[in-house]
Design a protein around this motif. Structure first.
Motif, mmCIF file in Angstrom:
data_model
loop_
_atom_site.group_PDB
_atom_site.id
_atom_site.type_symbol
_atom_site.label_atom_id
_atom_site.label_comp_id
_atom_site.label_asym_id
_atom_site.label_seq_id
_atom_site.Cartn_x
_atom_site.Cartn_y
_atom_site.Cartn_z
ATOM 1 N N LEU A 320 0.848 -1.194 0.000
ATOM 2 C CA LEU A 320 0.000 0.000 0.000
ATOM 3 C C LEU A 320 0.884 1.245 0.000
ATOM 4 O O LEU A 320 1.773 1.378 0.841
ATOM 5 C CB LEU A 320 -0.885 -0.007 1.253
ATOM 6 C CG LEU A 320 -1.734 1.231 1.522
ATOM 7 C CD1 LEU A 320 -2.760 1.436 0.415
ATOM 8 C CD2 LEU A 320 -2.439 1.111 2.862
ATOM 9 N N CYS A 321 0.677 2.109 -0.959
ATOM 10 C CA CYS A 321 1.415 3.376 -1.001
ATOM 11 C C CYS A 321 0.417 4.505 -0.789
ATOM 12 O O CYS A 321 -0.430 4.752 -1.659
ATOM 13 C CB CYS A 321 2.099 3.567 -2.352
ATOM 14 S SG CYS A 321 3.335 2.332 -2.688
ATOM 15 N N LEU A 322 0.508 5.155 0.340
ATOM 16 C CA LEU A 322 -0.412 6.253 0.633
ATOM 17 C C LEU A 322 0.235 7.582 0.242
ATOM 18 O O LEU A 322 1.362 7.858 0.658
ATOM 19 C CB LEU A 322 -0.751 6.282 2.122
ATOM 20 C CG LEU A 322 -1.638 5.156 2.630
ATOM 21 C CD1 LEU A 322 -1.776 5.231 4.142
ATOM 22 C CD2 LEU A 322 -3.018 5.224 1.981
ATOM 23 N N PRO A 323 -0.446 8.395 -0.540
ATOM 24 C CA PRO A 323 0.096 9.725 -0.822
ATOM 25 C C PRO A 323 0.031 10.593 0.434
ATOM 26 O O PRO A 323 -0.723 10.294 1.359
ATOM 27 C CB PRO A 323 -0.847 10.260 -1.909
ATOM 28 C CG PRO A 323 -2.116 9.523 -1.730
ATOM 29 C CD PRO A 323 -1.764 8.184 -1.164
ATOM 30 N N SER A 324 0.814 11.653 0.445
ATOM 31 C CA SER A 324 0.720 12.581 1.570
ATOM 32 C C SER A 324 -0.689 13.152 1.616
ATOM 33 O O SER A 324 -1.312 13.385 0.571
ATOM 34 C CB SER A 324 1.712 13.728 1.413
ATOM 35 O OG SER A 324 3.012 13.236 1.544
ATOM 36 N N ALA A 325 -1.157 13.393 2.819
ATOM 37 C CA ALA A 325 -2.537 13.858 2.979
ATOM 38 C C ALA A 325 -2.698 15.280 2.446
ATOM 39 O O ALA A 325 -1.818 16.125 2.628
ATOM 40 C CB ALA A 325 -2.920 13.800 4.443
ATOM 41 N N LEU A 326 -3.830 15.513 1.777
ATOM 42 C CA LEU A 326 -4.108 16.838 1.223
ATOM 43 C C LEU A 326 -4.748 17.765 2.250
ATOM 44 O O LEU A 326 -4.704 18.983 2.103
ATOM 45 C CB LEU A 326 -5.039 16.703 0.007
ATOM 46 C CG LEU A 326 -4.452 15.921 -1.173
ATOM 47 C CD1 LEU A 326 -5.520 15.633 -2.212
ATOM 48 C CD2 LEU A 326 -3.305 16.687 -1.800
ATOM 49 N N ASP A 338 -4.144 2.889 7.792
ATOM 50 C CA ASP A 338 -2.918 2.232 8.278
ATOM 51 C C ASP A 338 -3.246 1.237 9.383
ATOM 52 O O ASP A 338 -2.767 0.104 9.386
ATOM 53 C CB ASP A 338 -1.985 3.298 8.881
ATOM 54 C CG ASP A 338 -0.807 3.605 7.964
ATOM 55 O OD1 ASP A 338 -0.597 2.863 6.999
ATOM 56 O OD2 ASP A 338 -0.121 4.612 8.227
ATOM 57 N N LEU A 341 -5.177 -1.768 8.063
ATOM 58 C CA LEU A 341 -4.294 -2.674 7.317
ATOM 59 C C LEU A 341 -3.498 -3.553 8.280
ATOM 60 O O LEU A 341 -3.345 -4.755 8.062
ATOM 61 C CB LEU A 341 -3.332 -1.876 6.420
ATOM 62 C CG LEU A 341 -2.303 -2.722 5.662
ATOM 63 C CD1 LEU A 341 -2.979 -3.735 4.741
ATOM 64 C CD2 LEU A 341 -1.358 -1.838 4.861
ATOM 65 N N GLY B 14 0.632 14.524 -2.434
ATOM 66 C CA GLY B 14 0.360 13.674 -3.588
ATOM 67 C C GLY B 14 1.448 12.651 -3.859
ATOM 68 O O GLY B 14 1.222 11.672 -4.554
ATOM 69 N N ALA B 15 2.643 12.835 -3.290
ATOM 70 C CA ALA B 15 3.723 11.873 -3.523
ATOM 71 C C ALA B 15 3.596 10.705 -2.549
ATOM 72 O O ALA B 15 3.038 10.873 -1.463
ATOM 73 C CB ALA B 15 5.062 12.566 -3.316
ATOM 74 N N PRO B 16 4.107 9.508 -2.923
ATOM 75 C CA PRO B 16 4.019 8.368 -2.011
ATOM 76 C C PRO B 16 4.703 8.695 -0.685
ATOM 77 O O PRO B 16 5.808 9.200 -0.671
ATOM 78 C CB PRO B 16 4.759 7.254 -2.753
ATOM 79 C CG PRO B 16 4.726 7.661 -4.180
ATOM 80 C CD PRO B 16 4.738 9.153 -4.182
ATOM 81 N N ALA B 17 4.009 8.445 0.419
ATOM 82 C CA ALA B 17 4.576 8.799 1.715
ATOM 83 C C ALA B 17 4.606 7.630 2.682
ATOM 84 O O ALA B 17 5.310 7.654 3.661
ATOM 85 C CB ALA B 17 3.773 9.937 2.339
ATOM 86 N N SER B 18 3.840 6.614 2.411
ATOM 87 C CA SER B 18 3.777 5.508 3.356
ATOM 88 C C SER B 18 3.724 4.203 2.576
ATOM 89 O O SER B 18 2.953 4.071 1.643
ATOM 90 C CB SER B 18 2.524 5.652 4.225
ATOM 91 O OG SER B 18 2.403 4.537 5.055
ATOM 92 N N HIS B 20 3.561 -0.035 2.899
ATOM 93 C CA HIS B 20 3.457 -1.279 3.673
ATOM 94 C C HIS B 20 3.813 -2.423 2.735
ATOM 95 O O HIS B 20 3.342 -2.465 1.615
ATOM 96 C CB HIS B 20 2.013 -1.540 4.113
ATOM 97 C CG HIS B 20 1.605 -0.754 5.306
ATOM 98 N ND1 HIS B 20 1.855 -1.147 6.572
ATOM 99 C CD2 HIS B 20 0.949 0.428 5.395
ATOM 100 C CE1 HIS B 20 1.364 -0.267 7.417
ATOM 101 N NE2 HIS B 20 0.815 0.708 6.721
#
Lengths: 691, 56
Positions: A320-326, A338, A341, B14-18, B20
């Motif tokens: 899982l790749c989460l983008p930075s929150a807007l 998170d 998961l 918008g960039a990948p930050a996390s 798993h």
């Protein structure tokens, strides 16, 4: 809870217990109020009338013959229990003082009683002295281990068991008293051995149940001696959760819980064999429940451990790749995602709802405890669909896995569908599970699964469980041609949990129909919505039968109304209910205190109706609630457990994962709303700039 | 057997930050919460030594 020992015990012994109580009352009058003799107002325990449990082993004695011994024993037992307070809690001077004074008073009164019963040369006194010497030795040995004055590797199993026996030697004194009074020592050795074995079994149960407390309070135990290589263990508050989690894993998956439970059961078995030839021994009423408890727990621990080991081997990899929150809403959503998961990686064990539904309560089951996560995982899958839309389908493999799991849990007999506890044949498939599973499957893109697995029970529900007033029954049962099992389910519906429509279940099922085939089911949905309009409370909420508080029912009804009858006057009334009940701290709650689950549900209710019935201040209300949600978040990114499902009175279910899942849904909804408002403003500015 | 979880707060929006990454046979994935809940239920069962017969 009244757990009644054999009726014979009550009828034969109660007069003596009452007589003893009167004597104790007279003794108590001589002492200051704080110097309580006996257990005070606490319910009576086994140890309060211990000698009576062995009466049948001494046929020449009557209950009246041992009233004095019993009262002396009661006083002595409570005095010895106070030793624990004096030894363990010396930092509290008042408690220490009162405990010491009570201890002294009870020992004096007990000795006075015993001197009247037994002459100085009686063998009883030698037994008593031996017990006290052994008790002292055991306490000192234990303290040496506790403070590290004796090496931890010396705390072997034989040493641990010897300490248990020595610390519980009062049993032998009661038996010695009975022998002295009856002049019959033929059973003495067997009874002493049997009670020693019982104390070992009981200690193994205590060691397992209290292992965290024992570790925290530095109390050595056999279980801890197997679990930790060094002693004492230094654990500070910040490490606590991690250390307990790692040790817990070793405890269960390393077979240590299994070992101490086996040891308890083996001890009880040997105790039973030693006393099998004594008829009507009331003491067996004490040993049997402990055996049942250890037996069922051992079976379930073994089962859960096996299932988890198997799952951990085959569960697929998921990245899982989460983008930075807007915005802060999205940050809350990512935090809960998170956490969810992490729970998925552990097999959603935290989500499972375990309930006691034993055969002795009429269920045709082979085990006492039943565990299920079907409804919960369908709810979670629905929330993941919300997040998936923000993550451009990244969660699809995870959703596919969850849908396959739900398919695997379906009932394969009767009308099919899903039951809350498939392992309990008396529980029928229900419309709440069906509606939630349908939503999860449809939103995850598995229409074929809905057609194959949901349509058969849905057909029965709409054909046989629909009422003329537009309502739908909760339980899915055919009217005609019922199997014996379905007839039994109908009987249990009637006698146990009730039949009839339930607002929140209907709203959940009808919403699933609007997602599945809105045109085909339009008439059913409209009739149902009309019925639900009549069920709205005066304050604008809807009452739920199966869930705590008004917020779940109100949120699912609002969700349905927003798509099925957006102009209904019920919507503004419900919104007003939500607006009026927000607390000053920004949250909502089941009582004066806010909780994150009620807050998330209220936020969801507010969000679904914003398009037509929203107020400008609703976003301010939501932002205030956001600060509450941020404040109530735990360090591991999840949210606390809150009472959610109400399967029966005083038996609540809650789950941190479920709370976090609703927080995720609410955060996604308000993130979308905020983003849409921002886009709208941007568009207006662009249009104005173009002019 | 591996598990990675990294969070980079320096990334732009918008960039990948996390990230798993989970694989099977990961000891960390063995749950204890259900076992603890089951233990608590056993403890909450009526205490066999706690009968209410009379009142002192």
């Amino acid at each position: 809870v009244y757990t009644v020992i054999s009726p014979g015990f009550r009828s034969q012994v109660q007069p003596s217990i009452d007589a003893t109580a009167a004597v104790l009352g007279r003794l108590q009058e001589r002492w200051p109020q704080e110097v309580v003799l006996g257990g005070g107002k606490a319910p009576l325990k086994t140890l309060d009338y211990y000698p009576y449990l062995f009466l049948s082993a001494f046929p020449s004695l009557t209950p009246q013959d041992i009233e004095g011994l019993s009262l002396a024993g009661l006083l002595y037992v409570h005095a010895s229990l106070l030793y624990d307070i004096v030894m363990d809690r010396t930092e509290d001077a008042y408690l220490g003082t009162v405990s010491a004074l009570r201890l002294q008073a009870m020992q004096m009164e007990a000795s006075h009683l015993l001197y009247q019963l037994f002459p100085p040369a009686a063998a009883f006194w030698e037994h008593f002295r031996r017990y006290l010497i052994e008790y002292a030795d055991a306490c000192l040995q234990e303290q040496r281990f506790a403070v590290g004055a004796r090496p931890w590797h010396d705390y072997t199993e034989p040493v641990a068991l010897e300490l248990v026996v020595k610390k519980n030697g009062l049993s032998r004194i009661a038996l010695a008293g009975l022998v002295e009074l009856s002049r019959d020592n033929s059973r003495f050795a067997a009874l002493v051995e049997a009670t020693n074995l019982f104390h070992i079994a009981n200690q193994m149960w205590d060691d397992l149940h209290d292992w965290k407390d024992d570790l925290h309070n530095r109390l050595p135990s056999l279980l801890l001696s197997r679990l930790v290589p060094e002693w004492p263990v230094q654990v500070n508050d910040t490490q606590c959760r991690d250390v307990y989690e790692q040790l817990g894993r070793t405890l269960y998956y390393g077979g240590h819980a299994h070992y101490v439970l086996e040891l308890a059961l083996d001890s009880l078995h040997r105790a039973d064999r030693l006393t099998a030839d004594i008829p009507d021994l009331w003491w067996h009423d004490v040993t049997a429940p402990l055996r049942d408890k250890c037996q069922t727990l051992l079976q379930d621990v073994d089962h859960i451990v096996r299932r988890n080991m198997q799952r951990a081997r085959v569960q697929p990899r998921f990245t899982l790749c989460l983008p930075s929150a807007l915005d802060p809403w999205q940050q809350v959503a990512w935090d809960s995602l998170d956490f969810i998961l992490r729970q998925w990686q552990m097999g959603f064990g935290e989500v499972r709802h375990i309930m006691s539904l034993p055969a002795r309560h009429g269920f045709s089951v082979s085990q006492d405890y039943h565990s299920s996560d079907i409804f919960q995982r369908a709810l979670i899958a629905d929330a993941l669909c919300d997040a998936n839309e923000l993550l451009e389908g990244q969660l699809q493999p995870w959703l596919d896995y969850e849908v396959a799991y739900l398919v695997s849990c379906r009932l394969t007999s009767g009308v099919g569908g899903w039951s809350y506890y498939p392992s309990v044949p008396e529980i029928a498939p229900d419309a709440d599970d069906l509606g939630q599973v349908m939503q999860a499957m449809l939103r995850a893109g598995h229409q074929d699964a809905v057609k194959e697995y949901c349509e058969p029970p849905l057909t029965v529900l709409l054909r046989d469980n629909a009422r003329p007033d537009g309502s739908l029954e909760t339980w899915i049962l055919p009217t005609y041609g019922r199997t014996p099992q379905q007839a039994r389910q109908a009987e249990f519906n009637r006698s146990r949990w009730g039949s009839g429509p339930d607002n929140e279940v209907m709203a959940n099922q009808l919403y699933a129909l609007t997602l599945y085939k809105p045109l085909d089911y339009a008439a059913t949905v409209q009739r149902g919505v009309t019925y639900l309009e009549t069920q709205q409370e005066d304050d604008g909420s809807w009452v739920s039968k199966w869930y705590y508080g008004p917020y779940y029912g109100t949120a699912v009804c609002l969700r349905l109304f927003a798509v099925a009858r957006p102009g209904s006057p019920a919507i503004p009334r419900a919104l007003q209910f939500l607006r009026c009940h927000q607390h000053p701290d920004g949250g909502w709650g089941l009582d004066e205190a806010s909780d994150p689950l009620s807050t998330a549900l209220a936020l969801l209710g507010l969000a679904v109706a914003q398009d037509r019935s929203g107020e400008r201040q609703d976003y301010e209300r939501a932002e205030h609630a956001l600060t509450y949600l941020q404040r109530s978040q735990d360090a591991d990114q999840g949210w606390p457990q809150v009472q959610f499902i109400r399967p029966r009175m005083h038996d609540p279910y809650g789950s941190r994962t479920i709370t976090s899942m609703y927080v995720l849904k609410a955060a996604v909804a308000w993130h979308r709303w905020a983003a849409a408002q921002a886009a709208d403003r941007y568009q207006k500015i662009a249009v104005m700039g173009g002019q | 057997m591996s598990m990675q979880h990294t969070t980079d707060h320096s990334q732009p929006a918008g960039a990948p930050a996390s990230v798993h990454e989970v694989t099977s046979l990961n000891v960390e994935n063995l749950d204890v919460q259900e076992l603890e809940r089951r233990l608590e239920l056993a403890a909450a069962a009526p205490d066999p030594g706690c009968w209410i017969l009379g009142k002192f």
